[in-house]
Design a protein around this motif. Structure first.
Motif, PDB file in Angstrom:
ATOM      1  N   TYR A  52      49.779  45.123  44.295  1.00  0.00           N
ATOM      2  CA  TYR A  52      48.932  44.259  43.475  1.00  0.00           C
ATOM      3  C   TYR A  52      49.220  44.444  41.991  1.00  0.00           C
ATOM      4  CZ  TYR A  52      46.159  43.162  47.603  1.00  0.00           C
ATOM      5  OH  TYR A  52      45.758  42.715  48.826  1.00  0.00           O
ATOM      6  N   LYS A  53      49.053  43.378  41.228  1.00  0.00           N
ATOM      7  CA  LYS A  53      49.228  43.408  39.782  1.00  0.00           C
ATOM      8  C   LYS A  53      48.022  42.740  39.118  1.00  0.00           C
ATOM      9  CE  LYS A  53      54.290  43.369  39.559  1.00  0.00           C
ATOM     10  NZ  LYS A  53      55.453  42.699  38.933  1.00  0.00           N
ATOM     11  N   ILE A  54      47.872  43.016  37.857  1.00  0.00           N
ATOM     12  CA  ILE A  54      46.782  42.394  37.097  1.00  0.00           C
ATOM     13  C   ILE A  54      47.181  40.963  36.743  1.00  0.00           C
ATOM     14  CG2 ILE A  54      45.422  42.464  34.977  1.00  0.00           C
ATOM     15  CD1 ILE A  54      45.896  45.498  34.905  1.00  0.00           C
ATOM     16  N   PRO A  55      46.412  39.964  37.177  1.00  0.00           N
ATOM     17  CA  PRO A  55      46.746  38.586  36.794  1.00  0.00           C
ATOM     18  C   PRO A  55      46.472  38.348  35.313  1.00  0.00           C
ATOM     19  CG  PRO A  55      44.804  38.646  38.243  1.00  0.00           C
ATOM     20  CD  PRO A  55      45.252  40.052  38.043  1.00  0.00           C
ATOM     21  N   ARG A  56      47.373  37.628  34.687  1.00  0.00           N
ATOM     22  CA  ARG A  56      47.221  37.346  33.256  1.00  0.00           C
ATOM     23  C   ARG A  56      47.564  35.884  32.988  1.00  0.00           C
ATOM     24  NH1 ARG A  56      46.462  42.200  30.776  1.00  0.00           N
ATOM     25  NH2 ARG A  56      47.317  44.070  31.798  1.00  0.00           N
ATOM     26  N   GLY A  57      46.956  35.348  31.939  1.00  0.00           N
ATOM     27  CA  GLY A  57      47.216  33.970  31.558  1.00  0.00           C
ATOM     28  C   GLY A  57      46.120  33.036  32.034  1.00  0.00           C
ATOM     29  N   GLY A  58      46.002  31.882  31.390  1.00  0.00           N
ATOM     30  CA  GLY A  58      44.996  30.901  31.777  1.00  0.00           C
ATOM     31  C   GLY A  58      43.593  31.487  31.718  1.00  0.00           C
ATOM     32  N   MET A  59      42.764  31.100  32.672  1.00  0.00           N
ATOM     33  CA  MET A  59      41.393  31.586  32.707  1.00  0.00           C
ATOM     34  C   MET A  59      41.298  33.039  33.145  1.00  0.00           C
ATOM     35  SD  MET A  59      39.320  29.402  31.497  1.00  0.00           S
ATOM     36  CE  MET A  59      37.825  30.213  32.010  1.00  0.00           C
ATOM     37  N   PHE A  60      42.394  33.610  33.637  1.00  0.00           N
ATOM     38  CA  PHE A  60      42.384  35.028  33.987  1.00  0.00           C
ATOM     39  C   PHE A  60      42.217  35.914  32.751  1.00  0.00           C
ATOM     40  CE2 PHE A  60      44.459  33.683  38.000  1.00  0.00           C
ATOM     41  CZ  PHE A  60      43.595  34.323  38.881  1.00  0.00           C
ATOM     42  N   GLU A  61      42.439  35.364  31.575  1.00  0.00           N
ATOM     43  CA  GLU A  61      42.187  36.142  30.356  1.00  0.00           C
ATOM     44  C   GLU A  61      40.690  36.354  30.139  1.00  0.00           C
ATOM     45  OE1 GLU A  61      44.529  37.597  28.498  1.00  0.00           O
ATOM     46  OE2 GLU A  61      45.931  36.865  30.033  1.00  0.00           O
ATOM     47  N   TYR A  62      39.882  35.578  30.836  1.00  0.00           N
ATOM     48  CA  TYR A  62      38.424  35.636  30.637  1.00  0.00           C
ATOM     49  C   TYR A  62      37.661  36.134  31.864  1.00  0.00           C
ATOM     50  CZ  TYR A  62      39.925  32.666  26.808  1.00  0.00           C
ATOM     51  OH  TYR A  62      40.570  32.180  25.696  1.00  0.00           O
ATOM     52  N   VAL A  63      38.180  35.847  33.059  1.00  0.00           N
ATOM     53  CA  VAL A  63      37.477  36.253  34.282  1.00  0.00           C
ATOM     54  C   VAL A  63      38.460  36.778  35.314  1.00  0.00           C
ATOM     55  CG1 VAL A  63      35.518  34.676  34.002  1.00  0.00           C
ATOM     56  CG2 VAL A  63      37.558  33.887  35.205  1.00  0.00           C
ATOM     57  N   SER A  64      37.968  37.660  36.170  1.00  0.00           N
ATOM     58  CA  SER A  64      38.822  38.251  37.208  1.00  0.00           C
ATOM     59  C   SER A  64      39.142  37.269  38.320  1.00  0.00           C
ATOM     60  CB  SER A  64      38.133  39.487  37.806  1.00  0.00           C
ATOM     61  OG  SER A  64      37.991  40.501  36.850  1.00  0.00           O
ATOM     62  N   ALA A  65      38.239  36.315  38.559  1.00  0.00           N
ATOM     63  CA  ALA A  65      38.408  35.368  39.665  1.00  0.00           C
ATOM     64  C   ALA A  65      38.503  33.948  39.124  1.00  0.00           C
ATOM     65  CB  ALA A  65      37.261  35.497  40.661  1.00  0.00           C
ATOM     66  N   ALA A  66      39.555  33.690  38.359  1.00  0.00           N
ATOM     67  CA  ALA A  66      39.709  32.378  37.735  1.00  0.00           C
ATOM     68  C   ALA A  66      39.830  31.258  38.770  1.00  0.00           C
ATOM     69  CB  ALA A  66      40.929  32.375  36.821  1.00  0.00           C
ATOM     70  N   ASN A  67      40.518  31.542  39.888  1.00  0.00           N
ATOM     71  CA  ASN A  67      40.655  30.517  40.923  1.00  0.00           C
ATOM     72  C   ASN A  67      39.302  30.155  41.517  1.00  0.00           C
ATOM     73  OD1 ASN A  67      40.733  33.219  41.827  1.00  0.00           O
ATOM     74  ND2 ASN A  67      41.717  32.665  43.758  1.00  0.00           N
ATOM     75  N   TYR A  68      38.435  31.157  41.733  1.00  0.00           N
ATOM     76  CA  TYR A  68      37.101  30.881  42.265  1.00  0.00           C
ATOM     77  C   TYR A  68      36.227  30.176  41.235  1.00  0.00           C
ATOM     78  CZ  TYR A  68      38.532  34.218  45.854  1.00  0.00           C
ATOM     79  OH  TYR A  68      39.200  34.862  46.854  1.00  0.00           O
ATOM     80  N   PHE A  69      36.371  30.581  39.972  1.00  0.00           N
ATOM     81  CA  PHE A  69      35.635  29.900  38.902  1.00  0.00           C
ATOM     82  C   PHE A  69      35.995  28.413  38.888  1.00  0.00           C
ATOM     83  CE2 PHE A  69      35.856  28.317  34.466  1.00  0.00           C
ATOM     84  CZ  PHE A  69      34.503  28.319  34.176  1.00  0.00           C
TER      85      PHE A  69
END
Length: 265
Positions: A189-206
Motif C-alpha cells: 500500500y502507498k499513500i494516495p496523493r493528488g486531487g481530493m486525496f490532498e484533503y480527505v483519505s477517502a476521496a473516491n467515497y467522498f
C-alpha cells in the motif's frame, strides 16, 4: 415487462405504494447497517476475510455484483412503456443513474489492477442491493415521478445536477489515482496523493456520496433520498476505517488530511 408487473400488482397505486415501502425499508436498513458498522468493518477489499464465505475474484465480483444495477433499469426502460419516461426531468435523472452504473458495471471492473478477493457474503449482499435499488430508482422515475414541466430550471434540480456531476468527476479521478499508485511489479500500500486525496483519505467515497446527494437534491423523492442515505452510511463508515488504517500504517501520513469531508471530519 408491463404485463409481468401488472400481474404482480393489481393497480399502479399498489406498485407506487410498494416502491415507497421499499424506500422506507432502505432507510431502516441504513440505520441497522450504521449500528453494525460501529463494531465491524465491511468485509471486502483490505478488510476481506474468509469467515464471511469463500472468496470471489475481485474483477468478477465487481462485474457481477454491479451488473444488476445496470441491467435491471435497462430492461425496465426497454420493455415497459410510460409517458413519464419521455419527460425531460425524468430522463435527466435516469441518465445520471445510468451514467454512474454504466461506468461502474461495464468499465470499472476491467480497470482493476490486482484487487483483493471479495467474501461471498459481501458479494451476495451487493448483488441484492444493486437489483433492489435499480428496480426502485428506475421504476419510480420512469412511471411515477411527477415533476412540473419547468422542473429542470428549479434551483434544486440545477444545484443537484451540478453536485452530481462534480461528485461523479471526483469519483472517477480518485479511482484513477488509486489504480496508478503502484508501478508494474510493485505490491503493498502507498499513500494516495493528488486531487481530493490532498484533503480527505477517502476521496473516491467522498465523490460517490456527493453524487448521490446531488441526485437526491435534484430528484426530491424518498427513493433518491434513501439511496443517498444508505450510500453515506456504508461509504462513510468505510472512509473512517480507511483513515484510521492509514494513520496507523504510515508515520508520515498527512496529519491535516481529514477522513471524508474536507476541513471538517
Amino acid at each position: 415487462m408491463d404485463i409481468l408487473l401488472s400481474a404482480l400488482f393489481s393497480s399502479p397505486e399498489d406498485e407506487k405504494y410498494v416502491l415507497d415501502c421499499m424506500a422506507y425499508f432502505m432507510i431502516l436498513m441504513a440505520a441497522c447497517t450504521f449500528v453494525c458498522l460501529l463494531f465491524v468493518d465491511a468485509s471486502y477489499g483490505r478488510y476481506a476475510s474468509s469467515k464471511y464465505g469463500f472468496l470471489v475474484n475481485a474483477k468478477l465480483a465487481w462485474f457481477v455484483q454491479e451488473l444488476p444495477a445496470f441491467l435491471v433499469p435497462v430492461c425496465l426502460l426497454m420493455w415497459a412503456s410510460s409517458a413519464k419516461s419521455s419527460l425531460l426531468a425524468n430522463q435527466l435523472l435516469i441518465a445520471m443513474y445510468l451514467c454512474h452504473y454504466t461506468q461502474r458495471a461495464l468499465i470499472y471492473p476491467f480497470l482493476i489492477r490486482g484487487g483483493k478477493p471479495t467474501p461471498f457474503l459481501s458479494f451476495f449482499l451487493a448483488v441484492v442491493f444493486c437489483t433492489y435499488n435499480g428496480y426502485m430508482q428506475i421504476r419510480y422515475l420512469s412511471h411515477y415521478a411527477d415533476y412540473p414541466a419547468d422542473w429542470v430550471t428549479n434551483p434544486c434540480f440545477i444545484a443537484g445536477s451540478v453536485l452530481w456531476l462534480l461528485g461523479w468527476l471526483i469519483n472517477l479521478h480518485s479511482d484513477h489515482i488509486l489504480r496508478n499508485l503502484r508501478r508494474p511489479g510493485e505490491s503493498g500500500y502507498k499513500i494516495p496523493r493528488g486531487g481530493m486525496f490532498e484533503y480527505v483519505s477517502a476521496a473516491n467515497y467522498f465523490g460517490e456520496i456527493t453524487e448521490w446527494a446531488g441526485f437526491a437534491l435534484a430528484g426530491q423523492s424518498v427513493h433518491s433520498a434513501a439511496f443517498a442515505i444508505f450510500t453515506t452510511v456504508v461509504l462513510g463508515s468505510r472512509a473512517f476505517s480507511h483513515h484510521k488504517w492509514y494513520l496507523a500504517k504510515f508515520e508520515d501520513y498527512p496529519k491535516t488530511r481529514k477522513a471524508l469531508i474536507p476541513f471538517l471530519i
